[in-house]
Design a protein around this motif. Structure first.
Motif, PDB file in Angstrom:
ATOM      1  N   MET A  54      -1.481 -36.881  -8.447  1.00 33.96           N
ATOM      2  CA  MET A  54      -2.440 -37.977  -8.589  1.00 33.96           C
ATOM      3  C   MET A  54      -3.771 -37.575  -7.969  1.00 33.96           C
ATOM      4  O   MET A  54      -3.815 -36.744  -7.059  1.00 33.96           O
ATOM      5  N   PRO A  55      -4.883 -38.134  -8.433  1.00 30.69           N
ATOM      6  CA  PRO A  55      -6.186 -37.739  -7.900  1.00 30.69           C
ATOM      7  C   PRO A  55      -6.348 -38.110  -6.430  1.00 30.69           C
ATOM      8  O   PRO A  55      -5.867 -39.158  -5.984  1.00 30.69           O
ATOM      9  N   VAL A  56      -7.050 -37.247  -5.705  1.00 28.87           N
ATOM     10  CA  VAL A  56      -7.335 -37.451  -4.286  1.00 28.87           C
ATOM     11  C   VAL A  56      -8.842 -37.302  -4.088  1.00 28.87           C
ATOM     12  O   VAL A  56      -9.426 -36.286  -4.485  1.00 28.87           O
ATOM     13  N   ALA A  57      -9.471 -38.302  -3.492  1.00 30.14           N
ATOM     14  CA  ALA A  57     -10.919 -38.289  -3.308  1.00 30.14           C
ATOM     15  C   ALA A  57     -11.290 -37.464  -2.079  1.00 30.14           C
ATOM     16  O   ALA A  57     -10.592 -37.487  -1.055  1.00 30.14           O
ATOM     17  N   LEU A  58     -12.389 -36.728  -2.182  1.00 33.82           N
ATOM     18  CA  LEU A  58     -12.934 -35.945  -1.072  1.00 33.82           C
ATOM     19  C   LEU A  58     -14.219 -36.606  -0.572  1.00 33.82           C
ATOM     20  O   LEU A  58     -14.935 -37.226  -1.353  1.00 33.82           O
ATOM     21  N   PRO A  59     -14.553 -36.451   0.726  1.00 38.17           N
ATOM     22  CA  PRO A  59     -13.777 -35.771   1.770  1.00 38.17           C
ATOM     23  C   PRO A  59     -12.518 -36.567   2.115  1.00 38.17           C
ATOM     24  O   PRO A  59     -12.457 -37.771   1.861  1.00 38.17           O
ATOM     25  N   VAL A  61      -8.838 -36.946   4.803  1.00 40.60           N
ATOM     26  CA  VAL A  61      -8.047 -36.678   6.002  1.00 40.60           C
ATOM     27  C   VAL A  61      -6.581 -36.905   5.662  1.00 40.60           C
ATOM     28  O   VAL A  61      -6.205 -38.005   5.231  1.00 40.60           O
ATOM     29  N   LEU A  62      -5.761 -35.875   5.824  1.00 36.85           N
ATOM     30  CA  LEU A  62      -4.337 -35.951   5.530  1.00 36.85           C
ATOM     31  C   LEU A  62      -3.598 -36.737   6.619  1.00 36.85           C
ATOM     32  O   LEU A  62      -4.167 -37.146   7.615  1.00 36.85           O
ATOM     33  N   GLY A  63      -2.282 -36.893   6.422  1.00 39.23           N
ATOM     34  CA  GLY A  63      -1.426 -37.466   7.452  1.00 39.23           C
ATOM     35  C   GLY A  63      -0.797 -38.770   7.051  1.00 39.23           C
ATOM     36  O   GLY A  63      -1.393 -39.848   7.173  1.00 39.23           O
ATOM     37  N   VAL A  64       0.450 -38.692   6.562  1.00 37.09           N
ATOM     38  CA  VAL A  64       1.102 -39.845   5.948  1.00 37.09           C
ATOM     39  C   VAL A  64       1.883 -40.700   6.943  1.00 37.09           C
ATOM     40  O   VAL A  64       2.188 -41.855   6.653  1.00 37.09           O
ATOM     41  N   ASP A  65       2.200 -40.162   8.130  1.00 35.35           N
ATOM     42  CA  ASP A  65       3.167 -40.861   8.993  1.00 35.35           C
ATOM     43  C   ASP A  65       2.761 -40.902  10.465  1.00 35.35           C
ATOM     44  O   ASP A  65       3.576 -40.619  11.345  1.00 35.35           O
ATOM     45  N   PRO A  66       1.510 -41.243  10.781  1.00 34.96           N
ATOM     46  CA  PRO A  66       1.117 -41.244  12.194  1.00 34.96           C
ATOM     47  C   PRO A  66       1.840 -42.307  13.011  1.00 34.96           C
ATOM     48  O   PRO A  66       2.155 -43.396  12.522  1.00 34.96           O
ATOM     49  N   SER A  67       2.097 -41.960  14.263  1.00 28.89           N
ATOM     50  CA  SER A  67       2.562 -42.946  15.238  1.00 28.89           C
ATOM     51  C   SER A  67       1.663 -42.850  16.463  1.00 28.89           C
ATOM     52  O   SER A  67       1.022 -41.827  16.697  1.00 28.89           O
ATOM     53  N   GLY A  68       1.594 -43.922  17.239  1.00 26.67           N
ATOM     54  CA  GLY A  68       0.722 -43.885  18.404  1.00 26.67           C
ATOM     55  C   GLY A  68       0.642 -45.223  19.095  1.00 26.67           C
ATOM     56  O   GLY A  68       1.568 -46.047  19.022  1.00 26.67           O
ATOM     57  N   VAL A  69      -0.499 -45.455  19.749  1.00 28.54           N
ATOM     58  CA  VAL A  69      -0.703 -46.645  20.578  1.00 28.54           C
ATOM     59  C   VAL A  69      -1.865 -47.458  20.013  1.00 28.54           C
ATOM     60  O   VAL A  69      -2.951 -46.922  19.764  1.00 28.54           O
ATOM     61  N   ILE A  70      -1.639 -48.754  19.829  1.00 28.70           N
ATOM     62  CA  ILE A  70      -2.706 -49.631  19.362  1.00 28.70           C
ATOM     63  C   ILE A  70      -3.747 -49.784  20.472  1.00 28.70           C
ATOM     64  O   ILE A  70      -3.412 -50.122  21.613  1.00 28.70           O
ATOM     65  N   CYS A  71      -5.011 -49.506  20.113  1.00 33.41           N
ATOM     66  CA  CYS A  71      -6.066 -49.575  21.127  1.00 33.41           C
ATOM     67  C   CYS A  71      -7.137 -50.618  20.804  1.00 33.41           C
ATOM     68  O   CYS A  71      -7.998 -50.898  21.639  1.00 33.41           O
ATOM     69  N   ALA A  72      -7.118 -51.185  19.600  1.00 33.02           N
ATOM     70  CA  ALA A  72      -8.068 -52.244  19.254  1.00 33.02           C
ATOM     71  C   ALA A  72      -7.495 -53.078  18.119  1.00 33.02           C
ATOM     72  O   ALA A  72      -6.748 -52.569  17.272  1.00 33.02           O
ATOM     73  N   LEU A  73      -7.860 -54.366  18.115  1.00 31.21           N
ATOM     74  CA  LEU A  73      -7.380 -55.306  17.106  1.00 31.21           C
ATOM     75  C   LEU A  73      -8.562 -55.836  16.311  1.00 31.21           C
ATOM     76  O   LEU A  73      -9.624 -56.154  16.878  1.00 31.21           O
ATOM     77  N   GLY A  74      -8.379 -55.956  15.002  1.00 26.71           N
ATOM     78  CA  GLY A  74      -9.374 -56.615  14.185  1.00 26.71           C
ATOM     79  C   GLY A  74      -9.207 -58.122  14.248  1.00 26.71           C
ATOM     80  O   GLY A  74      -8.208 -58.638  14.763  1.00 26.71           O
ATOM     81  N   GLY A 105      -2.863 -41.250   3.806  1.00 25.16           N
ATOM     82  CA  GLY A 105      -3.029 -39.803   3.886  1.00 25.16           C
ATOM     83  C   GLY A 105      -3.155 -39.127   2.543  1.00 25.16           C
ATOM     84  O   GLY A 105      -3.334 -37.910   2.468  1.00 25.16           O
ATOM     85  N   VAL A 106      -3.068 -39.922   1.460  1.00 22.99           N
ATOM     86  CA  VAL A 106      -3.273 -39.409   0.106  1.00 22.99           C
ATOM     87  C   VAL A 106      -4.385 -40.210  -0.573  1.00 22.99           C
ATOM     88  O   VAL A 106      -5.371 -39.660  -1.053  1.00 22.99           O
ATOM     89  N   HIS A 107      -4.217 -41.543  -0.575  1.00 26.68           N
ATOM     90  CA  HIS A 107      -5.196 -42.415  -1.214  1.00 26.68           C
ATOM     91  C   HIS A 107      -6.089 -43.121  -0.199  1.00 26.68           C
ATOM     92  O   HIS A 107      -6.940 -43.929  -0.574  1.00 26.68           O
ATOM     93  N   GLY A 108      -5.880 -42.836   1.057  1.00 31.70           N
ATOM     94  CA  GLY A 108      -6.727 -43.331   2.140  1.00 31.70           C
ATOM     95  C   GLY A 108      -6.629 -42.364   3.300  1.00 31.70           C
ATOM     96  O   GLY A 108      -5.637 -41.642   3.423  1.00 31.70           O
ATOM     97  N   TRP A 109      -7.648 -42.319   4.137  1.00 41.92           N
ATOM     98  CA  TRP A 109      -7.628 -41.374   5.268  1.00 41.92           C
ATOM     99  C   TRP A 109      -6.415 -41.622   6.159  1.00 41.92           C
ATOM    100  O   TRP A 109      -6.092 -42.770   6.473  1.00 41.92           O
ATOM    101  N   GLY A 110      -5.768 -40.521   6.550  1.00 41.72           N
ATOM    102  CA  GLY A 110      -4.521 -40.608   7.285  1.00 41.72           C
ATOM    103  C   GLY A 110      -4.614 -40.178   8.736  1.00 41.72           C
ATOM    104  O   GLY A 110      -5.660 -40.303   9.383  1.00 41.72           O
TER     105      GLY A 110
END
Length: 337
Positions: A54-59, A61-74, A105-110
């Motif tokens: 499927m098409p991927v827009a440039l520029p 950022v890869l990465g389909v499965d990040p985990s981490g700590v929430i640091c800000a809320l919308g 990480g494919v259709h949005g920055w990951g």
């Protein structure tokens, strides 16, 4: 923030560590400081090379499965709070009968970045006692294995299953999920050390499909019967026919990958005479299955195979390791380190 940015498709060297603006979470979104993200053959290496289906827009950022700590809320986020340890769900938009999924990480920055923003509803808490690396791999592969084997293969207790690529992320998940369902597992991989690692996860038997005849070994192990299910995610033109020929009458082959090439021969006579079924699937990533996998990991009932953890700047090296199949288990990037 620092991120690995792709501005052109090509070899690993097209990935460069750059300073980019830190995302600002909008309504319903959270900002996550990324502690772990895995390197995946199709959703990372193939995307980076420009050969994804499927098409991927440039520029990008890869990465389909990040985990981490929430640091800000919308605005409007009440289900999460700053400091929560979370995994992420990969489908920005789930697949439908008429359209493919939109994938983080494919259709949005990951997650090849110090920070990533996502809808809060695409995050789940990480249980106490589960580290970020384990959580990332569990969330990436366990739900796919659950949905494929339970919902699509309809694997039953006592049935035989052949797991291809058994030391990979999805293969390792398939072994352990099949065991929880009461199946008898044959783990198949392309090197003796990979076979051993897969058998150590609980498989009943192992086969090196590069040095042994896969079909003959499966038939020997099953007393000539063959397996009821093949769990396939390689799509190799030499291995696929061997795996397909390992099926018993009425057996089902599920495939969810094509990093071995993807175009394979199919013995149609065997298909209809033995009443076999071939199913191509994305699998599903259900929050309930992610929680099931994380709970099993917290209780010590689910293990992940990790080859190594590298800093974000070493993303090109991580891609070369995965491409060369020189390790055992997942390669992880740790952007927060």
């Amino acid at each position: 923030m620092k991120a690995i940015v792709i501005r052109e498709f090509g070899p690993p060297e097209v990935m460069r560590l750059e300073e980019v603006p830190t995302p600002v979470p909008g309504p319903g979104e959270v900002l996550i400081q990324v502690h772990a993200v895995s390197v995946n053959r199709t959703l990372d290496l193939v995307v980076r090379s420009g050969k994804y289906a499927m098409p991927v827009a440039l520029p990008h950022v890869l990465g389909v499965d990040p985990s981490g700590v929430i640091c800000a809320l919308g605005p409007g986020v009440s289900t999460r709070k700053a400091g929560d340890r979370v995994v992420t769900l990969q489908f920005l938009r789930p697949p439908t009968p008429n359209s493919p999924p939109a994938i983080l990480g494919v259709h949005g920055w990951g997650g090849y970045a110090q920070y990533v923003k996502l809808p809060a509803e695409l995050t789940l808490p990480i249980p106490e006692g589960v580290d970020f690396v384990t959580a990332t791999v569990v969330a990436r592969h366990a739900p796919t294995a659950f949905s494929m084997l339970r919902d699509e293969a309809k694997l039953k207790s006592g049935e035989w299953i052949l797991v291809m690529g058994a030391a990979g992320g999805l293969g390792a998940a398939g072994i352990q999920v099949a065991k929880t369902m009461g199946a008898k597992v044959i783990a198949a991989a392309g090197a003796d050390e990979r076979v051993k690692a897969a058998v150590d996860l609980g498989a009943h038997a192992g086969v090196n499909y590069r040095s042994q005849d896969l079909t003959e070994e499966v038939k020997r192990i099953t007393g000539g019967q063959g397996v009821n299910v093949v769990f396939e995610n390689i799509g190799d033109p030499e291995l696929f026919p061997k795996a397909f020929a390992s099926l018993a009458r009425g057996g089902r082959l599920l495939t969810a990958g094509g990093h071995g090439g993807g175009t394979v021969p199919l013995d149609v006579k065997r298909l209809y005479l033995n009443q076999n079924t071939v199913i191509g699937t994305f699998g599903k990533v259900l929050a309930t299955d992610v929680e099931l996998g994380l709970r099993a990991a917290a209780e010590g009932r689910y293990r992940v195979l990790i080859d190594r953890v590298l800093p974000l700047a070493e993303a090109p090296l991580a891609h070369r390791i995965v491409d060369q199949r020189s390790g055992i288990g997942k390669v992880i990037l740790a952007p927060a380190s």
